[in-house]
Enzyme design. Sequence first.
Site, mmCIF file in Angstrom:
data_model
loop_
_atom_site.group_PDB
_atom_site.id
_atom_site.type_symbol
_atom_site.label_atom_id
_atom_site.label_comp_id
_atom_site.label_asym_id
_atom_site.label_seq_id
_atom_site.Cartn_x
_atom_site.Cartn_y
_atom_site.Cartn_z
ATOM 1 N N HIS A 368 0.804 -1.215 0.000
ATOM 2 C CA HIS A 368 0.000 0.000 0.000
ATOM 3 C C HIS A 368 0.836 1.263 0.000
ATOM 4 O O HIS A 368 0.384 2.311 -0.469
ATOM 5 C CB HIS A 368 -1.054 -0.051 1.102
ATOM 6 C CG HIS A 368 -2.210 -0.897 0.686
ATOM 7 N ND1 HIS A 368 -2.231 -2.250 0.895
ATOM 8 C CD2 HIS A 368 -3.331 -0.597 -0.009
ATOM 9 C CE1 HIS A 368 -3.333 -2.745 0.357
ATOM 10 N NE2 HIS A 368 -4.018 -1.774 -0.191
ATOM 11 N N ARG A 475 -11.144 4.106 -2.141
ATOM 12 C CA ARG A 475 -10.696 3.263 -1.012
ATOM 13 C C ARG A 475 -11.012 3.988 0.293
ATOM 14 O O ARG A 475 -10.223 4.796 0.767
ATOM 15 C CB ARG A 475 -9.197 3.007 -1.112
ATOM 16 C CG ARG A 475 -8.767 2.127 -2.283
ATOM 17 C CD ARG A 475 -7.254 1.911 -2.240
ATOM 18 N NE ARG A 475 -6.820 0.798 -3.058
ATOM 19 C CZ ARG A 475 -6.242 0.927 -4.259
ATOM 20 N NH1 ARG A 475 -6.033 2.113 -4.770
ATOM 21 N NH2 ARG A 475 -5.861 -0.144 -4.938
ATOM 22 N N GLU A 610 -12.010 -10.724 -5.997
ATOM 23 C CA GLU A 610 -10.614 -10.775 -5.543
ATOM 24 C C GLU A 610 -10.254 -12.162 -5.031
ATOM 25 O O GLU A 610 -9.090 -12.535 -5.012
ATOM 26 C CB GLU A 610 -10.401 -9.769 -4.406
ATOM 27 C CG GLU A 610 -10.716 -8.343 -4.790
ATOM 28 C CD GLU A 610 -10.333 -7.356 -3.707
ATOM 29 O OE1 GLU A 610 -9.319 -6.666 -3.872
ATOM 30 O OE2 GLU A 610 -11.060 -7.267 -2.694
ATOM 31 N N ASN A 633 -5.003 -6.861 -7.862
ATOM 32 C CA ASN A 633 -3.883 -6.930 -6.907
ATOM 33 C C ASN A 633 -4.073 -8.126 -5.983
ATOM 34 O O ASN A 633 -3.173 -8.936 -5.790
ATOM 35 C CB ASN A 633 -3.802 -5.671 -6.039
ATOM 36 C CG ASN A 633 -3.724 -4.408 -6.862
ATOM 37 O OD1 ASN A 633 -3.302 -4.452 -8.013
ATOM 38 N ND2 ASN A 633 -4.131 -3.294 -6.282
ATOM 39 N N ARG A 644 1.330 -10.244 -1.678
ATOM 40 C CA ARG A 644 1.619 -9.040 -2.473
ATOM 41 C C ARG A 644 2.573 -8.096 -1.759
ATOM 42 O O ARG A 644 3.191 -7.236 -2.376
ATOM 43 C CB ARG A 644 0.307 -8.309 -2.823
ATOM 44 C CG ARG A 644 -0.411 -7.777 -1.616
ATOM 45 C CD ARG A 644 -1.832 -7.344 -1.946
ATOM 46 N NE ARG A 644 -1.923 -5.943 -2.290
ATOM 47 C CZ ARG A 644 -3.063 -5.281 -2.454
ATOM 48 N NH1 ARG A 644 -4.216 -5.925 -2.323
ATOM 49 N NH2 ARG A 644 -3.079 -4.019 -2.746
ATOM 50 N N CYS A 681 -10.098 -2.837 -11.457
ATOM 51 C CA CYS A 681 -9.592 -1.689 -10.711
ATOM 52 C C CYS A 681 -8.259 -1.968 -10.018
ATOM 53 O O CYS A 681 -7.785 -1.172 -9.229
ATOM 54 C CB CYS A 681 -10.622 -1.195 -9.699
ATOM 55 S SG CYS A 681 -10.994 -2.410 -8.430
HETATM 56 C C1 PEP Z 1 -7.084 -4.945 -5.564
HETATM 57 O O1 PEP Z 1 -6.909 -5.813 -4.707
HETATM 58 O O2 PEP Z 1 -6.796 -5.111 -6.770
HETATM 59 C C2 PEP Z 1 -7.686 -3.657 -5.208
HETATM 60 C C3 PEP Z 1 -8.032 -2.809 -6.142
HETATM 61 O O3 PEP Z 1 -7.831 -3.376 -3.883
HETATM 62 P P1 PEP Z 1 -6.635 -3.019 -2.916
HETATM 63 O O4 PEP Z 1 -5.395 -2.831 -3.732
HETATM 64 O O5 PEP Z 1 -7.010 -1.803 -2.163
HETATM 65 O O6 PEP Z 1 -6.561 -4.229 -2.043
HETATM 66 MG MG MG Z 2 -7.934 -5.640 -2.842
#
Ligand code: PEP
Ligand code: MG
Length: 754
Positions: A368, A475, A610, A633, A644, A681
């Site tokens: 993040h 977010r 997800e 992601n 990640r 996204c």
């Molecule tokens: C994702 O997981 O692709 C997403 C857009 O949400 P975040 O990156 O905030 O987990």
């Molecule tokens: Mg996510």
Amino acid sequence: MPAQGMAIRGQRSLLRQIREALAGGGPAQARLDMVVRIIALSMVAEVCSIYLRRATGEMELFATEGLEPGAVHVTRMKPGEGLVGEIMRLGRPLNLADAPEHPAFSYRPETGEDPYHAFLGVPLLRGGRAIGVLVVQNRTARVYTEDEVEDLQIIAMVLAEMVASGELIGVEEMNGVELAPRRPDRLKGSRFAEGLAYGVAVLHEPPVAPSQLLSEDAAAEEIRLKGAIEALQAQIDEMLEGQHGLVDASYEVLETYRMFAHDRGWNRSLEDAVRNGLTAEAAVERVRSEHRARLGQARDPYLRERLHDLEDLNDRLLRHLAGDGHVARDLPENAILIARNLGPADLLEYDRTRLRGLLLEEGSSASHAAIVARALDIPCVGRLPGLRDRVSEGDPVIVDAETGEAYLRPRTDVVKAIQARIDVRRQRQAAFAKLRETPAFTRDGVKITLLMNAGLDVDLESMADAGAEGIGLFRTEFQFMVSEEMPRFNAQAALYGRVMDAAGDKPVTFRTLDLGGDKVLPYLEAEREDNPALGWRAIRMGLDRPALLRLQLRALIAAAKGRALRIMFPLVASCDEFRAARALVDTEVAWALRRGRPAPSRLDVGAMIEAPSVIWHLDALLPMTDFVSVGTNDLMQYLFAADRGNPRVADRYDPLSPPALRALETIQRACAETGTPVSVCGEMAGRPLEAFTLVALGFERLSMPPAGIGPVKQMVLSCDREAARRGVSALLKSGAGSVRNEIETLARKLYLAV
Ligand code: PEP
Ligand code: MG
């Protein structure tokens, strides 16, 4: 030498004597000679010598009391050569009863050191790097006591800072002495946030300034240090008991923290340093420097990890000393922030208008911190091994987040070349700005909707600049992450209202709180988890704590004031979860109506795709939703079972690979068949080559960091979707781990602007 080492008072007065001797001015050599004389006398040593590091990497004898004066500026040791070279290489003291017996001993006749047996040498450390070595020697074979070693290390620390600040010898006389890395250096890392920047280095954790090294009152300083250590220990104990979800650390890590925090050796080193006249902050830095030098070289990954723990502990201790508050720093105009790693909210503590770039020693592009850098459009290169020790505050630095490189103290020709590229980039950006109002149609007439990801007030400015057609992912947890305490209903509703006002007619998709995983809140209790990414996060937390989620839904409905509202739930892993979450929305709408408040004129409730589980349940899930958005992601993290946030595995697998693309194709097809609006996204939607692939797979709504919109639009305008589809679907059958190269070749063949 007295068996006990120096008395405490002796130590402080020695530091003072050195200070006074230097205050007298005079030529550098005379001052250095005086310093070694004072140390030798005070430590009852027959020899005291200072070696400083030359730009060649050699340690040169700069001053000596006791050895042959003719050896000064003549005797030089390469790294690893002789005992001095060995200390420099190891970055830690050598304490030998009989030096000539040591295998690394290298006899230098010019020094006349034959009669001396006892040898104690300590490195002059700055930022974990040896810039010199301070040695005392005695005739009688004996091992120096621990106290004596500690004493000499403290003197070495003070000397290191004095040398570096030019207090000990004039800067002009230090030509060729390498106090800090000086030569141009280039490090190869990974691109975390696109862009280029040239500026000056600002260290996220700057070293303690020499002026703050010596304390006025050792007793008071000791009390201050003890207070901070106790507060730290209590904090760690509490964390271990699961009272505060402060770190995303596993139980073992916390155990190790606790072990270190209570470690007598660590505590004692700190206390000794303070008793001997250092400030508490300087004591932390001294002990930190030593650990870095010692553990930083360890090959063993376990030991290197321990260094992280210690770093974190040191930082926490410094924060306790500073009264637990982050001190806002004055940044230069063109600051490039240098850090080992950053938490998601750390970046937001800096003045964004002055921050030009970010370099991280660690991190991963899906963390993040990297997402925040992209959201703020701050070029960022990460995973630069050794960065922190190779750059000093104020060094000129280039962030090349196009190639994933960092240039430290670049040569003028490199600066010129980069400035030229920065200009080209500006022109390109101006070209993107011209496209701002142009709708993104492919050459064969398919409309691609380009939306932006946001999460903070600051993002709203970029909406018009970037030409986004709305916010595809807001977010909401970012507001929680940057607040000192839990944002209450009014604060939440106010932010959502501002976002909707700024968006006007354009749609905004609010994602409900996505906390947990690497997004932890200091004020929200969370139990420690062995696998936070697979743990109690996102919608799971929301459903288990319905009060929190309902408050947020209520704030969203209130902020909409009868306008259209889009709400999306993160990490939906089963139909039941979505059903339950949707029911809460209905409850809140009914609640508003009962009180005579307006319901949204139109309400769309969606799920993020997800969790891989739902890919095989889309036929059941999609009809329950008004729309879905693919969070690539997380989806990639779970598909490839690769954390990640863990640099060792985060970039190991390529989303441009057959399994990932087939999963995406399955989702797209199911949405097309059920007529469910779908967007992507995740971060990949903002990279032209990846966006091209998504368009080829049939996706028509992409949401991305604002800086991605221009380049992606240019790609769309140059793209023939039908040709792209044919090319990419052929690659889905490939047996390769990645088809990135093939997609690049295809894009080039189609004359695409990627
Ligand atoms: C994702 O997981 O692709 C997403 C857009 O949400 P975040 O990156 O905030 O987990
Ligand atoms: Mg996510």
